[in-house]
Design a protein around this motif. Sequence first.
Motif, PDB file in Angstrom:
ATOM      1  N   MET A 162       0.829  -1.197   0.000  1.00 30.05           N
ATOM      2  CA  MET A 162       0.000   0.000   0.000  1.00 30.05           C
ATOM      3  C   MET A 162       0.871   1.258   0.000  1.00 30.05           C
ATOM      4  SD  MET A 162      -2.819  -1.551  -0.149  1.00 30.05           S
ATOM      5  CE  MET A 162      -3.973  -0.185  -0.066  1.00 30.05           C
ATOM      6  N   ARG A 163       1.999   1.197   0.705  1.00 30.60           N
ATOM      7  CA  ARG A 163       2.881   2.349   0.826  1.00 30.60           C
ATOM      8  C   ARG A 163       3.471   2.761  -0.517  1.00 30.60           C
ATOM      9  NH1 ARG A 163       5.956   0.265   4.277  1.00 30.60           N
ATOM     10  NH2 ARG A 163       4.752   0.913   6.100  1.00 30.60           N
ATOM     11  N   CYS A 164       3.668   1.788  -1.409  1.00 28.98           N
ATOM     12  CA  CYS A 164       4.288   2.124  -2.699  1.00 28.98           C
ATOM     13  C   CYS A 164       3.253   2.225  -3.828  1.00 28.98           C
ATOM     14  CB  CYS A 164       5.385   1.127  -3.048  1.00 28.98           C
ATOM     15  SG  CYS A 164       4.821  -0.497  -3.528  1.00 28.98           S
ATOM     16  N   GLY A 165       1.981   2.346  -3.470  1.00 29.37           N
ATOM     17  CA  GLY A 165       0.959   2.594  -4.484  1.00 29.37           C
ATOM     18  C   GLY A 165       0.170   1.385  -4.930  1.00 29.37           C
ATOM     19  N   ALA A 166       0.515   0.200  -4.392  1.00 32.39           N
ATOM     20  CA  ALA A 166      -0.216  -1.038  -4.698  1.00 32.39           C
ATOM     21  C   ALA A 166      -0.448  -1.189  -6.208  1.00 32.39           C
ATOM     22  CB  ALA A 166      -1.531  -1.083  -3.915  1.00 32.39           C
ATOM     23  N   PHE A 167      -1.682  -1.527  -6.583  1.00 31.60           N
ATOM     24  CA  PHE A 167      -2.004  -1.719  -8.003  1.00 31.60           C
ATOM     25  C   PHE A 167      -2.753  -0.513  -8.572  1.00 31.60           C
ATOM     26  CE2 PHE A 167      -2.334  -6.131  -6.126  1.00 31.60           C
ATOM     27  CZ  PHE A 167      -1.078  -6.537  -6.555  1.00 31.60           C
ATOM     28  N   ASN A 168      -2.605   0.640  -7.913  1.00 31.65           N
ATOM     29  CA  ASN A 168      -3.385   1.813  -8.299  1.00 31.65           C
ATOM     30  C   ASN A 168      -3.002   2.415  -9.648  1.00 31.65           C
ATOM     31  OD1 ASN A 168      -5.003   1.739  -5.991  1.00 31.65           O
ATOM     32  ND2 ASN A 168      -3.480   2.848  -4.789  1.00 31.65           N
ATOM     33  N   PRO A 169      -1.710   2.582  -9.937  1.00 33.37           N
ATOM     34  CA  PRO A 169      -1.383   3.211 -11.233  1.00 33.37           C
ATOM     35  C   PRO A 169      -1.890   2.388 -12.408  1.00 33.37           C
ATOM     36  CG  PRO A 169       0.531   3.158  -9.781  1.00 33.37           C
ATOM     37  CD  PRO A 169      -0.509   2.273  -9.159  1.00 33.37           C
ATOM     38  N   HIS A 170      -2.535   3.043 -13.340  1.00 38.25           N
ATOM     39  CA  HIS A 170      -3.014   2.330 -14.532  1.00 38.25           C
ATOM     40  C   HIS A 170      -1.938   2.420 -15.605  1.00 38.25           C
ATOM     41  CE1 HIS A 170      -6.258   0.393 -16.767  1.00 38.25           C
ATOM     42  NE2 HIS A 170      -6.906   0.358 -15.613  1.00 38.25           N
ATOM     43  N   ILE A 171      -0.787   1.835 -15.295  1.00 40.18           N
ATOM     44  CA  ILE A 171       0.383   1.918 -16.167  1.00 40.18           C
ATOM     45  C   ILE A 171       0.803   0.511 -16.576  1.00 40.18           C
ATOM     46  CG2 ILE A 171       2.804   2.623 -16.321  1.00 40.18           C
ATOM     47  CD1 ILE A 171       2.189   4.756 -14.199  1.00 40.18           C
ATOM     48  N   TYR A 172       0.956   0.307 -17.869  1.00 38.91           N
ATOM     49  CA  TYR A 172       1.429  -0.976 -18.389  1.00 38.91           C
ATOM     50  C   TYR A 172       2.856  -0.827 -18.911  1.00 38.91           C
ATOM     51  CZ  TYR A 172      -3.304  -2.927 -18.290  1.00 38.91           C
ATOM     52  OH  TYR A 172      -4.526  -3.403 -17.895  1.00 38.91           O
ATOM     53  N   PRO A 173       3.677  -1.905 -18.853  1.00 35.71           N
ATOM     54  CA  PRO A 173       3.392  -3.192 -18.222  1.00 35.71           C
ATOM     55  C   PRO A 173       3.349  -3.060 -16.703  1.00 35.71           C
ATOM     56  CG  PRO A 173       5.649  -3.125 -19.012  1.00 35.71           C
ATOM     57  CD  PRO A 173       5.002  -1.873 -19.500  1.00 35.71           C
ATOM     58  N   GLU A 174       2.244  -3.501 -16.106  1.00 32.89           N
ATOM     59  CA  GLU A 174       1.964  -3.253 -14.698  1.00 32.89           C
ATOM     60  C   GLU A 174       2.961  -3.918 -13.753  1.00 32.89           C
ATOM     61  OE1 GLU A 174       0.882  -7.226 -15.102  1.00 32.89           O
ATOM     62  OE2 GLU A 174       0.379  -5.580 -16.453  1.00 32.89           O
ATOM     63  N   ASP A 175       3.489  -5.108 -14.134  1.00 26.74           N
ATOM     64  CA  ASP A 175       4.433  -5.797 -13.259  1.00 26.74           C
ATOM     65  C   ASP A 175       5.777  -5.068 -13.200  1.00 26.74           C
ATOM     66  OD1 ASP A 175       4.820  -6.400 -15.934  1.00 26.74           O
ATOM     67  OD2 ASP A 175       5.459  -8.463 -15.584  1.00 26.74           O
ATOM     68  N   TYR A 176       6.205  -4.537 -14.331  1.00 24.71           N
ATOM     69  CA  TYR A 176       7.464  -3.797 -14.383  1.00 24.71           C
ATOM     70  C   TYR A 176       7.336  -2.479 -13.614  1.00 24.71           C
ATOM     71  CZ  TYR A 176      12.027  -3.048 -16.724  1.00 24.71           C
ATOM     72  OH  TYR A 176      13.366  -2.887 -17.022  1.00 24.71           O
ATOM     73  N   ASP A 177       6.187  -1.821 -13.763  1.00 26.55           N
ATOM     74  CA  ASP A 177       5.951  -0.570 -13.046  1.00 26.55           C
ATOM     75  C   ASP A 177       5.990  -0.798 -11.535  1.00 26.55           C
ATOM     76  OD1 ASP A 177       5.059   2.312 -12.958  1.00 26.55           O
ATOM     77  OD2 ASP A 177       3.356   1.381 -11.950  1.00 26.55           O
ATOM     78  N   LEU A 178       5.368  -1.862 -11.059  1.00 27.75           N
ATOM     79  CA  LEU A 178       5.381  -2.176  -9.632  1.00 27.75           C
ATOM     80  C   LEU A 178       6.801  -2.482  -9.162  1.00 27.75           C
ATOM     81  CD1 LEU A 178       3.913  -2.695  -6.972  1.00 27.75           C
ATOM     82  CD2 LEU A 178       3.473  -5.040  -7.736  1.00 27.75           C
ATOM     83  N   THR A 179       7.561  -3.196  -9.981  1.00 24.86           N
ATOM     84  CA  THR A 179       8.952  -3.496  -9.641  1.00 24.86           C
ATOM     85  C   THR A 179       9.742  -2.212  -9.448  1.00 24.86           C
ATOM     86  OG1 THR A 179       8.960  -5.624 -10.784  1.00 24.86           O
ATOM     87  CG2 THR A 179      11.083  -4.555 -10.489  1.00 24.86           C
ATOM     88  N   PHE A 180       9.552  -1.237 -10.318  1.00 23.38           N
ATOM     89  CA  PHE A 180      10.246   0.045 -10.173  1.00 23.38           C
ATOM     90  C   PHE A 180       9.826   0.745  -8.873  1.00 23.38           C
ATOM     91  CE2 PHE A 180      11.386   0.067 -14.778  1.00 23.38           C
ATOM     92  CZ  PHE A 180      12.709   0.427 -14.639  1.00 23.38           C
TER      93      PHE A 180
END
Length: 298
Positions: free
Chosen positions: A135-153
């Motif tokens: 939750m602290r890093c934004g969880a799955f909120n950003p609608h940015i693809y590729p979503e897995d790479y964005d979360l990794t960053f």
Amino acid sequence: MVDDHSTDGSYKLVERFARTDGRIKLFKNPGSGIIDALQLALSKSTGRFITRMDSDDIMMPRKMEVLANNLLEHGKKHVAVGLVEYFAEGGVKPGYKSYENWLNKLTRTGTNYNEIYKECVIPSPCWMVYRDDLMRCGAFNPHIYPEDYDLTFRFYKNKYQCIPCNEVLHLWRDYSTRTSRTHVHYAQNHFTSLKINHFLDIDFNPQKTLVIWGAGTKGKIIAKTLVERHINFEWICDNPKKIGKDIYGKTMKPFETLSNIKNPQSIITVANKEAQKEIRTYLKALNLQPVEDYVFFC
């Protein structure tokens, strides 16, 4: 379990299990696509730890146990990851096998972020974090693809450490119609745009002179982004047909120019493996350091 507009009998199959096992919660995705599905699943979850799983893959029996125990041992601000293996009916293609080997090598030592600008360094269906950290890093909120790479960053930006693992925890199915192969959201231009945006946010040093290596498709995407953001840069390549040419208002210069650039920070888009070795040798001779002075985008 989130049903993302399936057209086979999977919803009814899961529904039968849900009637007899109260741990299984089944929902239909009111939106469309993986990000909407992930957002719904997270909103319905109650656990201390969060992970995710794709319906077409295979989870090894000890996956949850290993990931959870690693998090309990190392505490918050860590990402538990595991080794992965691709499988496919017609055999795994060399490119995917190469990615598997590269990814697992990083995971064994927990050095995943060392090459984060090359490819996604955390396997999307084989990680676990504390819910609070997600939750602290934004969880799955950003609608940015590729979503897995964005979360990794975002894990990287928040300095969540990857926990080393030597056990294969996930079998990753490959097939010709999988979304990551066919959907526009996973096209190479999306990867390059994502990389440069996160680089500028996380690792770019405005006190240095930014240098782009290579004038192929990736180099041009990066250059165009920098021009649009009014960020000054130098552009070098080894193609004699392009050296001296004007592209996006920048004159292409030869590689040797780097030695005359004071305090450079390079983005290298050269894909050829042998050329990359030569570039690393050249950078080492100039006493330049990874990330601080250069990153490979290939």
